[in-house]
Design an enzyme around this catalytic site. Structure first.
Site, PDB file in Angstrom:
ATOM      1  N   GLY A  23       0.813  -1.207   0.000  1.00  0.00           N
ATOM      2  CA  GLY A  23       0.000   0.000   0.000  1.00  0.00           C
ATOM      3  C   GLY A  23       0.848   1.259   0.000  1.00  0.00           C
ATOM      4  O   GLY A  23       1.755   1.411   0.819  1.00  0.00           O
ATOM      5  N   LYS A  72     -11.114   0.135  17.563  1.00  0.00           N
ATOM      6  CA  LYS A  72      -9.979   0.585  18.374  1.00  0.00           C
ATOM      7  C   LYS A  72     -10.186   0.262  19.855  1.00  0.00           C
ATOM      8  O   LYS A  72      -9.254  -0.159  20.544  1.00  0.00           O
ATOM      9  CB  LYS A  72      -9.776   2.094  18.172  1.00  0.00           C
ATOM     10  CG  LYS A  72      -9.428   2.464  16.739  1.00  0.00           C
ATOM     11  CD  LYS A  72      -9.508   3.970  16.516  1.00  0.00           C
ATOM     12  CE  LYS A  72      -9.253   4.323  15.061  1.00  0.00           C
ATOM     13  NZ  LYS A  72      -9.442   5.767  14.804  1.00  0.00           N
TER      14      LYS A  72
END
Length: 438
Positions: free
Chosen positions: A10, A206
């Protein structure tokens, strides 16, 4: 020593930032790691070369990510693609090939971290994921190492910058949710489909990770309660301010007698608290340990260079530990793998907290008494009531109530009964409240 060779999957915002940081700070990084870190290969199908400083330092750029993870010369694979697939397949294949992994992919870790870490332990490799939570804030290292002496009591965090930006603008400028969301999209803070941000899914990914690190339990994303901010309007924000509170979209992980609380939802917190004063796109995580007390970790929760800072920090950690006995490395989830607890994650129905309630009712005698009666019958004590007088000619009145602490299940029953009254118009808006005192 020869440089460590990494493969980068990426070259988007974070991937480009990682190239920039590794190039710009190459000497400093080598001094810290004990050897250089070299990007031998990168795989990306779409990227903007003009935005990436140091792109010419990459040995080879192609578009075949699976070929990269098979390269025997690559020692560390850095996964910055995001999402579940093909990220999971790539990470698992890299681990099978005996390669260490660094990722910024919170969704992948929250959903598949248990199997990823198990595979990594079997192969004796490391998985670094500091960049998966709160961008450049080193909160994972703090929980895993800096606070290792503590019995963590609770965590409360603003861990999604988009939601925090929206609520900050609504408070500071009296704007509506839809208007600020459109601006956040125009500024690049929110995606075209903002669901993950404004409905709390990103924050839940998260918080799942933080809860496991804090309490030594397996990752359990499916048990995290999630509620977004799309029902909050400017009136709620103004009401909160008048009452001495601010609304924040919090992730809360708390150890309680019955188990672990994992919940993401809008929360009223006293305006004097540290978290209440974290504005804009910034992130902050407040951790309460029994020995150290409350500690606050604040900074940029997203962006190319802040997130790259966390990615490269993991690369330095892995490089330092390449020759270390795998059994002596810092555990992925802070606790030794065979010491993870089976402490249950509580359902939201069992959580106890205080509430802000807003409702619209017909302006006629007995309505307030009936609402108060329902709350009392469900064991809910009212701390304060505020009634806004209707404008001339209007037949409806807005009621705002603050309650004392009560179990969510009781509040659910009370709200259902109140909404069934002929005199109540529409739904009751509920926002949970937390004092966050140390």
């Amino acid at each position: 020593m020869d440089p460590v060779k990494i493969g980068l999957l990426g070259l988007g915002t974070v991937g480009g930032g990682t190239v920039t940081v590794l190039t710009r700070n190459a000497r400093e990084i080598a001094r810290r790691a004990g050897r250089g870190i070299e990007i031998a290969r990168a795989a990306a199908r779409d990227y903007r070369p003009e935005l990436i400083e140091g792109l010419d330092q990459i040995g080879h750029i192609g578009d075949d990510a699976f070929d990269l993870v098979e390269d025997p010369d690559i020692q560390i694979v850095v996964e910055l693609i995001g999402g579940y697939s093909p990220a999971l397949e790539l990470v698992m294949r890299a681990i099978e090939n005996g390669k260490h992994v660094v990722t910024a992919n919170k969704a992948l870790i929250a959903k598949h971290g248990n199997e990823i870490f198990a595979a990594a332990r079997e192969q004796g490799v490391m998985v670094g994921f500091e960049a998966a939570v709160a961008g450049g804030i080193p909160i994972i290292k703090a929980l895993r190492e800096g606070l290792a002496a503590n019995h963590i009591e609770w965590i409360a965090g603003i861990i999604n910058g988009t939601g925090n930006f929206i609520l900050s603008e609504m408070r500071d400028k009296g704007r509506d949710f839809a208007e600020v969301l459109a601006e956040a999209q125009a500024l690049g803070y929110a995606e075209a489909d903002p669901t993950f941000d404004v409905e709390g899914i990103d924050a839940a990914h998260k918080l799942t990770i933080l809860g496991s690190l804090a309490f030594g339990i397996p990752l359990q994303f499916e048990r995290c309660f999630t509620e977004g901010i799309s029902r909050i309007d400017a009136q709620d924000v103004a009401n909160a301010a008048e009452l001495g509170y601010r609304i924040k979209h919090l992730g809360i992980a708390r150890r309680s007698p019955g188990g672990i609380e994992l919940r993401v939802h809008p929360t009223l917190i006293p305006e004097r608290r540290l978290l209440a004063n974290v504005d804009g796109v910034m992130n902050a995580v407040l951790v309460k340990g029994d020995a150290v007390g409350p500690t606050l970790y604040y900074g940029a929760g997203a962006g190319a260079l802040p997130t790259a800072s966390a990615v490269v920090a993991d690369l330095v950690d892995v490089t330092r530990a390449l020759t270390t006995d795998p059994n002596n490395r810092v555990p992925h989830l802070a606790f030794q793998p065979d010491e993870l607890a089976d402490t249950p994650v509580l359902s939201m129905e069992a959580i106890k907290t205080s509430y802000y309630l807003r409702l619209t009712a017909l302006d006629r005698p007995g309505v307030m008494a009936r609402i108060a009666s329902i709350l009392g019958e469900e064991g809910i004590s009212i701390e304060a009531i505020k009634q806004k007088a209707p404008a001339e000619g209007e037949t409806q009145v807005t009621l705002v109530m603050l309650t004392h602490r009560v179990i969510e299940g009781q509040m659910n029953r009370a709200i259902a009964r109140i909404e069934a009254l002929d005199s109540v118009q529409g739904s009751v808006v509920r926002i949970r409240m937390e004092s966050l005192s140390g």
